[in-house]
Design a protein around this motif. Structure first.
Motif, PDB file in Angstrom:
ATOM      1  N   GLY A  92     -17.123  -1.715  -4.863  1.00 49.28           N
ATOM      2  CA  GLY A  92     -15.929  -2.365  -5.395  1.00 49.28           C
ATOM      3  C   GLY A  92     -16.016  -2.907  -6.806  1.00 49.28           C
ATOM      4  O   GLY A  92     -14.983  -3.179  -7.420  1.00 49.28           O
ATOM      5  N   VAL A  93     -17.224  -3.040  -7.364  1.00 49.53           N
ATOM      6  CA  VAL A  93     -17.328  -3.700  -8.669  1.00 49.53           C
ATOM      7  C   VAL A  93     -16.650  -2.891  -9.771  1.00 49.53           C
ATOM      8  O   VAL A  93     -16.032  -3.458 -10.690  1.00 49.53           O
ATOM      9  CB  VAL A  93     -18.818  -3.970  -9.010  1.00 49.53           C
ATOM     10  N   ALA A  94     -16.717  -1.552  -9.692  1.00 49.80           N
ATOM     11  CA  ALA A  94     -16.045  -0.727 -10.698  1.00 49.80           C
ATOM     12  C   ALA A  94     -14.532  -0.896 -10.614  1.00 49.80           C
ATOM     13  O   ALA A  94     -13.829  -0.850 -11.638  1.00 49.80           O
ATOM     14  CB  ALA A  94     -16.421   0.744 -10.530  1.00 49.80           C
ATOM     15  N   LEU A  95     -14.014  -1.099  -9.393  1.00 48.72           N
ATOM     16  CA  LEU A  95     -12.576  -1.318  -9.234  1.00 48.72           C
ATOM     17  C   LEU A  95     -12.151  -2.640  -9.859  1.00 48.72           C
ATOM     18  O   LEU A  95     -11.065  -2.743 -10.438  1.00 48.72           O
ATOM     19  CB  LEU A  95     -12.208  -1.287  -7.749  1.00 48.72           C
ATOM     20  N   TRP A  98       2.413   1.062  -5.896  1.00 51.18           N
ATOM     21  CA  TRP A  98       1.044   1.410  -6.285  1.00 51.18           C
ATOM     22  C   TRP A  98       0.033   0.595  -5.463  1.00 51.18           C
ATOM     23  O   TRP A  98      -1.011   1.098  -5.063  1.00 51.18           O
ATOM     24  CB  TRP A  98       0.837   1.171  -7.783  1.00 51.18           C
ATOM     25  N   PHE A  99       0.359  -0.665  -5.213  1.00 48.66           N
ATOM     26  CA  PHE A  99      -0.506  -1.533  -4.407  1.00 48.66           C
ATOM     27  C   PHE A  99      -0.689  -0.970  -2.997  1.00 48.66           C
ATOM     28  O   PHE A  99      -1.817  -0.804  -2.520  1.00 48.66           O
ATOM     29  CB  PHE A  99       0.115  -2.933  -4.346  1.00 48.66           C
ATOM     30  N   PHE A 100       0.420  -0.647  -2.330  1.00 46.87           N
ATOM     31  CA  PHE A 100       0.332  -0.152  -0.950  1.00 46.87           C
ATOM     32  C   PHE A 100      -0.338   1.226  -0.892  1.00 46.87           C
ATOM     33  O   PHE A 100      -1.084   1.524   0.044  1.00 46.87           O
ATOM     34  CB  PHE A 100       1.720  -0.098  -0.314  1.00 46.87           C
ATOM     35  N   LEU A 101      -0.064   2.064  -1.884  1.00 42.47           N
ATOM     36  CA  LEU A 101      -0.708   3.372  -1.913  1.00 42.47           C
ATOM     37  C   LEU A 101      -2.225   3.250  -1.983  1.00 42.47           C
ATOM     38  O   LEU A 101      -2.958   3.886  -1.218  1.00 42.47           O
ATOM     39  CB  LEU A 101      -0.221   4.180  -3.121  1.00 42.47           C
ATOM     40  N   ASP A 102      -2.711   2.424  -2.927  1.00 46.09           N
ATOM     41  CA  ASP A 102      -4.153   2.393  -3.176  1.00 46.09           C
ATOM     42  C   ASP A 102      -4.946   1.743  -2.048  1.00 46.09           C
ATOM     43  O   ASP A 102      -6.143   2.006  -1.915  1.00 46.09           O
ATOM     44  CB  ASP A 102      -4.435   1.684  -4.503  1.00 46.09           C
ATOM     45  N   ILE A 103      -4.301   0.897  -1.252  1.00 44.46           N
ATOM     46  CA  ILE A 103      -4.991   0.383  -0.068  1.00 44.46           C
ATOM     47  C   ILE A 103      -5.437   1.561   0.801  1.00 44.46           C
ATOM     48  O   ILE A 103      -6.598   1.644   1.226  1.00 44.46           O
ATOM     49  CB  ILE A 103      -4.089  -0.564   0.743  1.00 44.46           C
ATOM     50  N   ALA A 104      -4.519   2.491   1.035  1.00 43.32           N
ATOM     51  CA  ALA A 104      -4.832   3.641   1.881  1.00 43.32           C
ATOM     52  C   ALA A 104      -5.659   4.680   1.148  1.00 43.32           C
ATOM     53  O   ALA A 104      -6.655   5.190   1.677  1.00 43.32           O
ATOM     54  CB  ALA A 104      -3.529   4.273   2.390  1.00 43.32           C
ATOM     55  N   HIS A 129       2.737  -0.616 -17.634  1.00 44.53           N
ATOM     56  CA  HIS A 129       1.948   0.378 -16.899  1.00 44.53           C
ATOM     57  C   HIS A 129       0.617  -0.230 -16.473  1.00 44.53           C
ATOM     58  O   HIS A 129       0.148  -0.019 -15.349  1.00 44.53           O
ATOM     59  CB  HIS A 129       1.707   1.621 -17.762  1.00 44.53           C
ATOM     60  N   GLY A 130       0.002  -1.006 -17.381  1.00 41.07           N
ATOM     61  CA  GLY A 130      -1.253  -1.672 -17.046  1.00 41.07           C
ATOM     62  C   GLY A 130      -1.105  -2.649 -15.897  1.00 41.07           C
ATOM     63  O   GLY A 130      -1.970  -2.724 -15.009  1.00 41.07           O
ATOM     64  N   ILE A 131      -0.003  -3.401 -15.884  1.00 44.72           N
ATOM     65  CA  ILE A 131       0.252  -4.347 -14.782  1.00 44.72           C
ATOM     66  C   ILE A 131       0.438  -3.586 -13.469  1.00 44.72           C
ATOM     67  O   ILE A 131      -0.114  -3.968 -12.434  1.00 44.72           O
ATOM     68  CB  ILE A 131       1.498  -5.199 -15.094  1.00 44.72           C
ATOM     69  N   SER A 132       1.205  -2.512 -13.510  1.00 44.45           N
ATOM     70  CA  SER A 132       1.437  -1.706 -12.300  1.00 44.45           C
ATOM     71  C   SER A 132       0.132  -1.119 -11.778  1.00 44.45           C
ATOM     72  O   SER A 132      -0.162  -1.175 -10.578  1.00 44.45           O
ATOM     73  CB  SER A 132       2.436  -0.588 -12.601  1.00 44.45           C
ATOM     74  N   ALA A 133      -0.650  -0.558 -12.709  1.00 38.07           N
ATOM     75  CA  ALA A 133      -1.927   0.041 -12.313  1.00 38.07           C
ATOM     76  C   ALA A 133      -2.891  -1.016 -11.775  1.00 38.07           C
ATOM     77  O   ALA A 133      -3.632  -0.764 -10.816  1.00 38.07           O
ATOM     78  CB  ALA A 133      -2.549   0.765 -13.510  1.00 38.07           C
ATOM     79  N   LYS A 184      -4.971  -1.304  -8.307  1.00 35.89           N
ATOM     80  CA  LYS A 184      -6.401  -1.548  -8.124  1.00 35.89           C
ATOM     81  C   LYS A 184      -6.658  -2.779  -7.263  1.00 35.89           C
ATOM     82  O   LYS A 184      -7.684  -2.860  -6.585  1.00 35.89           O
ATOM     83  CB  LYS A 184      -7.092  -1.694  -9.480  1.00 35.89           C
ATOM     84  N   ALA A 185      -5.745  -3.732  -7.270  1.00 37.35           N
ATOM     85  CA  ALA A 185      -5.871  -4.857  -6.335  1.00 37.35           C
ATOM     86  C   ALA A 185      -5.811  -4.330  -4.906  1.00 37.35           C
ATOM     87  O   ALA A 185      -6.574  -4.761  -4.026  1.00 37.35           O
ATOM     88  CB  ALA A 185      -4.769  -5.885  -6.586  1.00 37.35           C
ATOM     89  N   GLY A 186      -4.904  -3.381  -4.665  1.00 36.25           N
ATOM     90  CA  GLY A 186      -4.844  -2.736  -3.357  1.00 36.25           C
ATOM     91  C   GLY A 186      -6.101  -1.948  -3.064  1.00 36.25           C
ATOM     92  O   GLY A 186      -6.609  -1.949  -1.933  1.00 36.25           O
ATOM     93  N   ALA A 187      -6.644  -1.269  -4.100  1.00 36.69           N
ATOM     94  CA  ALA A 187      -7.880  -0.498  -3.912  1.00 36.69           C
ATOM     95  C   ALA A 187      -9.043  -1.408  -3.550  1.00 36.69           C
ATOM     96  O   ALA A 187      -9.885  -1.049  -2.716  1.00 36.69           O
ATOM     97  CB  ALA A 187      -8.199   0.277  -5.192  1.00 36.69           C
ATOM     98  N   ILE A 188      -9.100  -2.579  -4.176  1.00 41.66           N
ATOM     99  CA  ILE A 188     -10.171  -3.542  -3.874  1.00 41.66           C
ATOM    100  C   ILE A 188     -10.052  -4.028  -2.432  1.00 41.66           C
ATOM    101  O   ILE A 188     -11.051  -4.134  -1.707  1.00 41.66           O
ATOM    102  CB  ILE A 188     -10.121  -4.724  -4.868  1.00 41.66           C
TER     103      ILE A 188
END
Length: 524
Positions: free
Chosen positions: A75-78, A304-310, A441-445, A449-453
């Motif tokens: 997770g550190v890279a995320l 983007w948040f919900f997508l990256d969780i999965a 775009h940065g805020i959305s992305a 990544k918060a979802g990815a974490i």
């Protein structure tokens, strides 16, 4: 009345597809190729790290990374990516897209090499330096998201803009595939050269000393594609929309794009600046932004948040899922390098059959079907196939059904990429005004990544069954974790209802920059 469009921007919107479009796709796309390689290659070698540095020879199974170490390494890279997306997104609107574009690439090259050169042979030293460099690697990767998306959207014509941005992002699929292939080749080479018994036969001999080179070589390979494109990034001119609408230098914008389009562009310099598109000055936290784009920002961040969780749960922990359903043999029946080989082969199949084709289906159809419908369809089928894995979960664990599980699992990747994984990247680069485009775009992305974490840290613990892996506490199990991911996909589908359609419109039209402050937007 809508404001007049600058000549240079109108020329870009109506330009035929030319060589510079494809050059821009390659230059920006190779950054995403590197991004994907760097972010996902760690999942190929994390089990090897556990064997090398955390094996207890008195235990019946090979060593694995302790929970806190595994979470940090994965997770550190995320975390670095999230920080980089916010910082470089903001900087791209302040200093220009090109000005900071090269720096992100240099950071990725240096940190890719440094990750493979992590110091020492003791666990604490190696893991600490690996995590340090992977954070800064992620920081550079994060900058590539808003800058690449914004540059490509501002270079493209309005007819095929979606396909061009999607093509940049589609290089992520090749990056994932390349990581698996490099890992496959490296592990196969070492496996053939250094024969070793399985852990069950000889715990100490199953991990040869030369295995320490395997993970280092795989991680360091990520520096090569980034280094190869640095020269071309530096030769790209600043986008006309930044130069004209933000820097207010329409003469320079016309000059730059005359060279790019290879035709003379003459801008009417007698136009009063306040009478052309881009005259607004209100900021991100203004009432005007909230009125025009508040719902758009909510839609792009939440989807983007919900997508990256999965998506990140599935990508980073493919090896664990395949092990649990029996597609990869038990770790004790393999030696260390063979396990890397098996994991790499499995992920190569998934990338070839599901991941890569999905990206290019989006490239082919996004300017025909539209962003909204592709995203809605993708979330819908991700939900369906995730439920198809979770509901009859016991059925998929039976030996004769492993192939069916992999096919279903691969289809979730296909519809992620022929769906929201591509469109959540594209839409924020189109729907916000030029002076806030990179920032938003940065805020959305970053929300993604918060979802990815959450996915990277949460799935690791949640998927633990009974008995859990060594060092972990019992979680909700893999089956219930798949239900959670299905719910996340469904919520993403719901929030997609608030995503605007940008197909066939100029950036200024879809971002409403061509409207006066008090003018009502009655378009659908």
């Amino acid at each position: 009345m809508p404001r007049a469009q600058l000549t240079v921007l109108d020329k870009l919107d109506k330009a035929k597809t030319q060589g510079y479009h494809f050059l821009a796709i390659v230059i920006a796309g190779m950054g995403f190729f590197t991004d994907a390689y760097d972010l996902f290659s760690i999942s190929l070698v994390s089990k090897l790290l556990g064997r090398l540095y955390y094996t207890d020879l008195t235990y019946k199974n090979p060593g694995t990374l302790p929970p806190n170490v595994s979470a940090a390494v994965t997770g550190v890279a995320l975390c670095g990516t999230l920080s980089g997306q916010l910082f470089f997104g903001w900087l791209g609107d302040k200093l220009g897209r090109k000005s900071v574009y090269g720096f992100t690439l240099i950071l990725m090259v240096i940190c890719s090499l440094a990750s493979g050169l992590s110091l020492g042979h003791q666990p604490k030293g190696v893991i600490a330096t690996l995590c340090f460099f992977r954070f800064w690697l992620g920081f550079g990767v994060g900058g590539d998201y808003p800058l690449s998306a914004t540059i490509m959207s501002e270079y493209a014509n309005k007819k095929t803009r979606g396909s061009f941005i999607a093509a940049v992002f589609a290089m992520q699929g090749f990056g994932i595939l390349f990581a698996a292939l490099i890992s496959l080749v490296v592990s196969a080479t070492f496996k053939a050269r250094y024969k070793a018994p399985s852990y069950k036969v000889d715990p100490a001999g199953s991990t040869v000393p030369e295995a320490d080179y395997v993970w280092r070589i795989i991680l360091m390979f990520g520096a090569i594609p980034a280094a190869l494109t640095y020269y071309w990034r530096m030769r790209m001119p600043e986008t006309a929309r930044y130069t004209a609408l933000i820097a207010r230098n329409t003469k320079q914008a016309a000059s730059d794009m005359s060279k790019v389009l290879q035709e003379e562009i003459v801008e009417d310099l007698n136009k009063v600046e306040t009478d052309v598109v881009g005259a607004d000055q209100w900021g991100l936290f203004s009432h005007q932004f909230a009125k025009r784009h508040g719902l758009h920002l909510l839609a792009t961040t939440s989807t983007w948040f919900f997508l990256d969780i999965a998506f990140y749960s599935q990508n980073l922990f493919q090896k664990d899922i395949f092990s649990k359903v029996g597609w990869i043999p038990p770790a004790a029946t393999m030696n260390a390098i063979e396990e890397v080989f098996r994991i790499s082969r499995a992920q190569t199949y998934i990338a070839l059959c599901g991941t890569v084709p999905g990206y290019w289906f989006t490239v082919a159809f996004i300017d025909i079907i539209g962003r909204f419908w592709i995203q809605l369809m993708g979330f819908f089928f991700m939900t369906v196939f995730m439920l198809g894995l979770a509901v009859p979960y016991h059925h998929w664990t039976l030996p004769n059904n492993h192939t069916g599980f992999v096919v279903m699992y691969g289809l979730t990747f296909f519809f992620a990429n022929f769906g929201p994984n591509s469109t959540t990247f594209i839409v924020p680069a189109e729907v916000f005004p030029a002076r806030l485009r990179s920032t938003c775009h940065g805020i959305s992305a970053a929300c993604g990544k918060a979802g990815a974490i959450i996915g990277a840290f949460g799935f690791l613990y949640a998927a633990q069954g009974n008995p859990p892996d060594r060092g972990y506490k019992k979680g909700i199990g893999l089956r219930n974790s798949l239900f959670v991911l299905a719910v996340s996909n469904f919520l993403g589908m719901f929030m997609t209802l608030f995503v605007p359609e940008a197909k066939g419109k100029s950036l200024e039209e879809v971002a409403k920059e061509n409207l006066e402050d008090g003018e009502e937007d009655i378009r659908v």
